[in-house]
Design a protein around this motif. Structure first.
Motif, PDB file in Angstrom:
ATOM      1  N   ASN A  32       0.830  -1.212   0.000  1.00 15.89           N
ATOM      2  CA  ASN A  32       0.000   0.000   0.000  1.00 15.89           C
ATOM      3  C   ASN A  32       0.865   1.262   0.000  1.00 15.89           C
ATOM      4  OD1 ASN A  32      -2.652  -0.903  -0.209  1.00 15.89           O
ATOM      5  ND2 ASN A  32      -2.724  -1.455   1.962  1.00 15.89           N
ATOM      6  N   GLY A  35       1.989   1.786  -3.320  1.00 11.67           N
ATOM      7  CA  GLY A  35       0.903   1.942  -4.298  1.00 11.67           C
ATOM      8  C   GLY A  35       1.080   0.969  -5.456  1.00 11.67           C
ATOM      9  N   ARG A  37      -0.027  -1.469  -7.636  1.00 13.25           N
ATOM     10  CA  ARG A  37      -1.312  -2.036  -8.071  1.00 13.25           C
ATOM     11  C   ARG A  37      -1.154  -3.462  -8.591  1.00 13.25           C
ATOM     12  NH1 ARG A  37      -3.000   2.225 -12.250  1.00 13.25           N
ATOM     13  NH2 ARG A  37      -4.800   0.889 -12.564  1.00 13.25           N
ATOM     14  N   SER A  75      -7.764  -2.456  -0.510  1.00 16.18           N
ATOM     15  CA  SER A  75      -6.492  -1.845  -0.903  1.00 16.18           C
ATOM     16  C   SER A  75      -6.452  -1.638  -2.418  1.00 16.18           C
ATOM     17  CB  SER A  75      -5.318  -2.739  -0.470  1.00 16.18           C
ATOM     18  OG  SER A  75      -5.344  -2.922   0.927  1.00 16.18           O
ATOM     19  N   HIS A  79      -6.279   2.166  -4.482  1.00 12.34           N
ATOM     20  CA  HIS A  79      -5.280   2.601  -5.462  1.00 12.34           C
ATOM     21  C   HIS A  79      -5.868   2.698  -6.868  1.00 12.34           C
ATOM     22  CE1 HIS A  79      -2.182   2.824  -2.468  1.00 12.34           C
ATOM     23  NE2 HIS A  79      -2.555   1.634  -2.017  1.00 12.34           N
TER      24      HIS A  79
END
Ligand code: HEM
Length: 357
Positions: A32, A35, A37, A75, A79
């Motif tokens: 996280n 970030g 993805r 999460s 994002h």
């Protein structure tokens, strides 16, 4: 689904790791922070494949699986991706878990807090001690709110107010003190700005079968149900009624049962008002006076929680006062609820001196 009454249930769910997620979720704060993805979608895929390969066999297993999927899908959403678009196989698994749990096809506040393991296995989005304090501040009210619900049920099941021991209302106030303690913990340990910038974004709604589901909002804790018993059942305030109704999909089955049952009856506040009415400005009989005082004490405890909660919320949402909360409500709604609670405390105070100002 009586299993939700089982006092061991939370313990059982916390102990379980049906998707073999312990290690993957220990890395979630790192993913996280970055970030990342692609890595988040990969983690979600691994959990979904574990869940599809070994379907949950029991209610605790199904809820532990939903908890862990919830951490990762929230999460992914935070994002920028819709989780069921990122991992299409997720949808069937969420729907299957919803069937097995009798709950929505998404994680709720109980998954994130009361059913979240403590210690090394605690699931967090950020790993920050302030997030751990927020989780604990909700975890610690779970048992006392269940006790409060049982006490409301006993009061409303009594054939008349004369049959209600005033002590029952004193005990209800003591149960609800957990909400005040929870706020004190948040005030001491969490910066409201941290909630807004670092946690709130993980609680955005996600789509499952095209339908939107809120994330783990503390508003889903059953204070709306306690309100229903205390004053809301016969209040008729439309905005409050809509708010409570919007919590029903995120409620345990026995909470929904109580809500329906209590909605058909006069509230505790309504019963006290009816009983006090013939006395006008004269003193009511001692038992009724004692009941009315104890009821004021219950509402005072709720008002103390709500006053402190409002202070935190105003600071958290200072930059965006009109933004919707994680449960779909607003700061304005919270103010409205405070005024309704205060009004009912005044209406049922046995004497002017005992009414909250
Ligand atoms: C930084 C901490 C917090 C903030 C900023 C916050 C904010 C909010 C907001 C904006 C709402 C409106 C409804 C919605 O969610 O959309 C709300 C409702 C609510 N929150 Fe919180 N909250 C916080 C912590 C907590 C905690 C720790 C608890 C419980 C242990 C809690 C319990 C409730 C309840 C019961 C409601 C429903 C309204 C009421 O009964 O007065 N909140 N909160």
């Amino acid at each position: 689904m009586t299993e939700y009454h089982d006092p061991q249930l939370a313990q059982q769910i916390r102990a379980l790791d049906p998707l073999r997620a312990d290690e993957l979720l220990a890395d979630l704060p790192k993913l996280n922070r970055a970030g990342d993805r692609a890595a988040l979608a990969m983690t979600l895929t691994l959990l979904v494949d574990n869940g599809l390969a070994q379907p949950a066999r029991s209610l605790p297993e199904a809820n532990a699986a939903m908890r862990d999927l919830g951490m990762v899908l929230s999460s992914v959403r935070r994002h920028g991706d819709e989780p069921v678009e990122a991992v299409p196989r997720l949808e069937a698994l969420l729907l299957d878990l919803a069937d097995r749990t009798g709950l929505v096809p998404r994680d709720m506040i109980l998954h994130y807090t009361v059913w979240n393991p403590t210690g090394d296995r605690e699931r967090t989005f950020t790993g920050d001690p302030m997030e751990r304090a927020l989780i604990e501040s909700v975890r610690l009210v779970g048992d006392d709110l269940e006790a409060a619900i049982r006490r409301c049920d006993r009061i409303l099941a009594a054939p008349s107010l004369e049959a209600v021991p005033p002590l029952l209302l004193d005990e209800l106030a003591a149960d609800l003190q957990c909400m005040v303690d929870s706020m004190d913990m948040v005030i001491d340990e969490v910066r409201p700005e941290f909630f807004f910038t670092d946690i709130r974004p993980y609680l955005d709604p996600v789509l499952v079968e095209g339908k939107s589901y809120y994330g783990a909002a503390a508003a889903q804790m059953p204070i709306w149900l306690i309100d229903q018993a205390l004053w809301a059942a016969d209040d008729g305030h439309a905005e409050y009624r809509d708010f409570a109704a919007s919590m029903l999909p995120y409620a345990l089955p026995h909470w929904v049962g109580h809500y329906r049952d209590w909605t058909a009856k006069p509230s505790i506040s309504g019963r006290i008002r009816t009983a006090l009415a013939p006395y006008g400005t004269d003193d009511p009989p001692p038992h009724l006076e004692r009941i009315a005082k104890a009821h004021t004490g219950v509402l005072r405890t709720l008002l103390t929680f709500r006053g402190r909660h409002m202070g935190i919320t105003k600071r958290a949402y200072a930059g965006a006062p009109n933004m919707s909360g994680s449960g779909g409500g607003s700061v304005a709604l919270l103010q409205e609820i405070i005024e309704l609670t205060r009004a009912h405390a005044r209406l049922t105070a046995p004497t002017r001196a005992s009414a909250p100002s």
